[in-house]
Design a protein around this motif. Structure first.
Motif, mmCIF file in Angstrom:
data_model
loop_
_atom_site.group_PDB
_atom_site.id
_atom_site.type_symbol
_atom_site.label_atom_id
_atom_site.label_comp_id
_atom_site.label_asym_id
_atom_site.label_seq_id
_atom_site.Cartn_x
_atom_site.Cartn_y
_atom_site.Cartn_z
ATOM 1 N N HIS A 280 0.793 -1.219 0.000
ATOM 2 C CA HIS A 280 0.000 0.000 0.000
ATOM 3 C C HIS A 280 0.832 1.279 0.000
ATOM 4 C CE1 HIS A 280 0.612 -0.788 4.389
ATOM 5 N NE2 HIS A 280 0.766 0.508 4.415
ATOM 6 N N VAL A 281 2.165 1.157 0.128
ATOM 7 C CA VAL A 281 3.009 2.346 0.006
ATOM 8 C C VAL A 281 4.356 1.920 -0.550
ATOM 9 C CG1 VAL A 281 3.867 2.194 2.378
ATOM 10 C CG2 VAL A 281 3.968 4.368 1.177
ATOM 11 N N SER A 282 4.882 2.688 -1.447
ATOM 12 C CA SER A 282 6.186 2.420 -2.025
ATOM 13 C C SER A 282 6.790 3.749 -2.431
ATOM 14 C CB SER A 282 6.062 1.507 -3.248
ATOM 15 O OG SER A 282 5.414 2.199 -4.304
ATOM 16 N N GLY A 283 8.001 3.677 -2.974
ATOM 17 C CA GLY A 283 8.644 4.900 -3.425
ATOM 18 C C GLY A 283 7.831 5.627 -4.467
ATOM 19 N N ALA A 284 7.024 4.888 -5.219
ATOM 20 C CA ALA A 284 6.231 5.514 -6.267
ATOM 21 C C ALA A 284 5.198 6.472 -5.710
ATOM 22 C CB ALA A 284 5.555 4.430 -7.107
ATOM 23 N N SER A 285 4.686 6.170 -4.483
ATOM 24 C CA SER A 285 3.655 7.021 -3.894
ATOM 25 C C SER A 285 4.179 7.847 -2.722
ATOM 26 C CB SER A 285 2.482 6.161 -3.419
ATOM 27 O OG SER A 285 2.914 5.217 -2.460
ATOM 28 N N ALA A 286 5.364 7.464 -2.187
ATOM 29 C CA ALA A 286 5.917 8.207 -1.059
ATOM 30 C C ALA A 286 6.530 9.516 -1.544
ATOM 31 C CB ALA A 286 6.972 7.364 -0.349
ATOM 32 N N SER A 287 6.501 10.510 -0.665
ATOM 33 C CA SER A 287 7.069 11.796 -1.024
ATOM 34 C C SER A 287 8.403 12.042 -0.347
ATOM 35 C CB SER A 287 6.098 12.918 -0.641
ATOM 36 O OG SER A 287 5.813 12.888 0.752
ATOM 37 N N GLN A 288 8.629 11.385 0.824
ATOM 38 C CA GLN A 288 9.853 11.638 1.569
ATOM 39 C C GLN A 288 10.361 10.362 2.240
ATOM 40 O OE1 GLN A 288 10.117 16.004 3.183
ATOM 41 N NE2 GLN A 288 8.308 15.074 4.054
ATOM 42 N N LEU A 289 11.676 10.350 2.480
ATOM 43 C CA LEU A 289 12.312 9.287 3.243
ATOM 44 C C LEU A 289 12.696 9.866 4.596
ATOM 45 C CD1 LEU A 289 13.514 6.354 3.150
ATOM 46 C CD2 LEU A 289 15.661 7.413 2.409
ATOM 47 N N LEU A 290 12.110 9.355 5.665
ATOM 48 C CA LEU A 290 12.392 9.828 7.026
ATOM 49 C C LEU A 290 13.418 8.893 7.658
ATOM 50 C CD1 LEU A 290 11.653 11.779 9.371
ATOM 51 C CD2 LEU A 290 10.020 10.043 10.119
ATOM 52 N N TYR B 136 17.199 4.192 11.171
ATOM 53 C CA TYR B 136 15.978 3.457 10.803
ATOM 54 C C TYR B 136 15.230 4.292 9.775
ATOM 55 C CZ TYR B 136 16.738 0.128 14.574
ATOM 56 O OH TYR B 136 17.274 -0.857 15.376
ATOM 57 N N PHE B 137 14.634 3.613 8.801
ATOM 58 C CA PHE B 137 14.022 4.290 7.662
ATOM 59 C C PHE B 137 12.507 4.110 7.637
ATOM 60 C CE2 PHE B 137 18.318 2.990 6.574
ATOM 61 C CZ PHE B 137 18.881 4.176 6.139
ATOM 62 N N SER B 138 11.814 5.178 7.259
ATOM 63 C CA SER B 138 10.362 5.142 7.064
ATOM 64 C C SER B 138 10.024 5.924 5.804
ATOM 65 C CB SER B 138 9.625 5.759 8.256
ATOM 66 O OG SER B 138 9.876 5.039 9.448
ATOM 67 N N LEU B 139 8.918 5.544 5.161
ATOM 68 C CA LEU B 139 8.418 6.281 4.014
ATOM 69 C C LEU B 139 7.252 7.151 4.455
ATOM 70 C CD1 LEU B 139 8.370 3.522 1.231
ATOM 71 C CD2 LEU B 139 10.223 5.082 1.858
ATOM 72 N N GLU B 140 7.296 8.414 4.085
ATOM 73 C CA GLU B 140 6.206 9.331 4.393
ATOM 74 C C GLU B 140 5.381 9.557 3.125
ATOM 75 O OE1 GLU B 140 5.470 13.633 6.600
ATOM 76 O OE2 GLU B 140 7.476 13.086 5.923
ATOM 77 N N SER B 141 4.096 9.239 3.211
ATOM 78 C CA SER B 141 3.204 9.358 2.058
ATOM 79 C C SER B 141 1.931 10.077 2.496
ATOM 80 C CB SER B 141 2.867 7.967 1.515
ATOM 81 O OG SER B 141 1.940 7.318 2.371
ATOM 82 N N PRO B 142 1.030 10.377 1.565
ATOM 83 C CA PRO B 142 -0.233 11.019 1.944
ATOM 84 C C PRO B 142 -1.047 10.212 2.951
ATOM 85 C CG PRO B 142 0.127 11.251 -0.402
ATOM 86 C CD PRO B 142 1.192 10.320 0.090
ATOM 87 N N THR B 143 -0.789 8.896 3.023
ATOM 88 C CA THR B 143 -1.555 8.053 3.957
ATOM 89 C C THR B 143 -0.895 7.923 5.319
ATOM 90 O OG1 THR B 143 -0.486 6.044 3.125
ATOM 91 C CG2 THR B 143 -2.558 6.726 2.069
ATOM 92 N N GLY B 144 0.286 8.531 5.499
ATOM 93 C CA GLY B 144 0.942 8.474 6.796
ATOM 94 C C GLY B 144 2.394 8.043 6.711
ATOM 95 N N LEU B 145 2.945 7.646 7.862
ATOM 96 C CA LEU B 145 4.341 7.239 7.973
ATOM 97 C C LEU B 145 4.409 5.719 8.049
ATOM 98 C CD1 LEU B 145 7.119 8.658 8.217
ATOM 99 C CD2 LEU B 145 6.914 8.386 10.701
#
Length: 361
Positions: free
Chosen positions: A64-74, A327-336
């Motif tokens: 449900h989230v990947s680099g294609a939809s994520a906007s930032q790398l936290l 530690y890495f997380s993807l930040e997208s419109p649906t959350g972290l």
């Protein structure tokens, strides 16, 4: 980094500075490639390989989230430096809690004792393009305040003096030509300009003293801040031989400015900095193995066309991080969304073992 917060990452620090310097150029190339891909007809576009590591069963979040939809790398991290040996901010904490310099050194360099350097030892120092022959004590006087603030407690300065003296004695950075560089490829030497009454007192109080293991001088790496736990040498300097005095230990009194840190990168910026490692479009980063602290030993850069294994030190250098404890997380419109982590180690800082309030030695 000079004077108050020097730490020697060796070539990893140089890699980090170089990667940031070229990031703008790589970003422009990345954007040009993206524009070309978007303008291509549907039949010419390469489909995503559904069998790649970023879609493996243990990481369902990528459904449900990947680099294609994520906007930032936290990136959530801890510590400043390679993590091996003595933490300078930790030494400050121990000194403020009443520990002596010998107790501080024995904590960070497990199983060691205090010995004596050979009389009349001369250190060959590469200063600019010339090699200078310096008496060991004169050399150490020119190092201590270049590596640690002269305002810190005397016990911390004494620990730094002994660590710096021992490091010089065990170093052969230039082979037969010289022993140490005068910069952070070894440890910073500024000559008389670095001498202060407090640091000279610390050097004099520990004159000739070195750290030994099994009766021999022990290599005494040091760095700025541990984040609460140091690292075993083989997990930080990959390919190095494990050493019994350079093992991970808790660091409960370390509370430096980079004890905990967070940074955010756009996917365009992350892609630029990871140039050459990303296959297709960047999808994320999965950690494969961590050390004891838990600094990253190895990870995978996940792309739409496959994955690339990268070491923790190279990942730190490429992304411009303070340490490999990350530690890495993807930040997208649906959350972290936390990235997959095959190491099995949580993002929580290790709980330090109970320590006495004061140790004399």
């Amino acid at each position: 980094m000079l004077l108050t917060r020097s730490t020697y990452h060796r070539f990893y620090a140089l890699l980090r500075r170089a990667s940031i310097a070229v990031s703008v150029l790589a970003l422009l190339v990345s954007l040009a490639c993206t524009a070309t891909a978007l303008s291509a007809p549907a039949w010419a576009q390469v489909p995503i390989d559904r069998g790649q590591a970023h879609e493996r069963a243990r990481a369902p979040m990528h459904a449900h989230v990947s680099g294609a939809s994520a906007s930032q790398l936290l990136i959530d991290g801890a510590g400043d430096g390679h993590g091996v040996g003595m933490s300078q901010d930790g030494a400050l904490g121990y000194a403020e809690h009443g520990w002596s310099y010998t107790a501080i050194l024995s904590h960070y360099y497990t199983g060691t004792a205090i010995g004596q350097a050979p009389a009349n030892t001369v250190i060959k120092v590469l200063v600019g393009s010339k090699v200078r022959d310096l008496a060991l004590e004169s050399y150490v006087r020119g190092v201590v305040s270049a590596e640690m603030s002269a305002s810190w407690p005397l016990a911390a300065l004494e620990a730094q003096a002994v660590a710096s003296r021992t490091y010089a004695l065990t170093s052969d950075a230039g082979g037969a030509k010289f022993d140490v560089y005068s910069d952070d490829r070894s440890q910073v030497y500024l000559g008389r300009a670095a001498e202060t009454s407090r640091t000279n007192t610390a050097v004099a109080a520990t004159a000739g003293q070195i750290v030994t293991y099994d009766g021999r001088p022990a290599t005494t790496y040091f760095f700025a801040g541990s984040g609460g736990q140091t690292e075993s040498v083989q997990n930080a300097f990959l390919g190095s031989t494990p050493e019994p005095w350079l093992i991970s230990v808790s660091d409960p009194y370390e509370s430096g400015p980079l004890h905990h840190w967070t940074t955010t990168l756009s996917f365009n910026s992350a892609t630029a900095r990871l140039s050459g490692l990303v296959k297709g479009s960047l999808r994320g980063i999965e950690v494969l193995k961590r050390g004891a602290s838990p600094r990253i030993v190895s990870a995978e850069v996940l792309g739409s066309r496959g994955s690339t294994v990268v070491s923790g030190p190279e990942l730190e250098a490429r992304l411009g991080l303070y340490s490999t404890w990350a530690y890495f997380s993807l930040e997208s419109p649906t959350g972290l969304h936390p990235e997959p982590d095959a190491s099995g180690q949580s993002s929580a800082a290790p709980q330090p073992t109970a320590q006495p309030a004061k140790v004399d030695g």
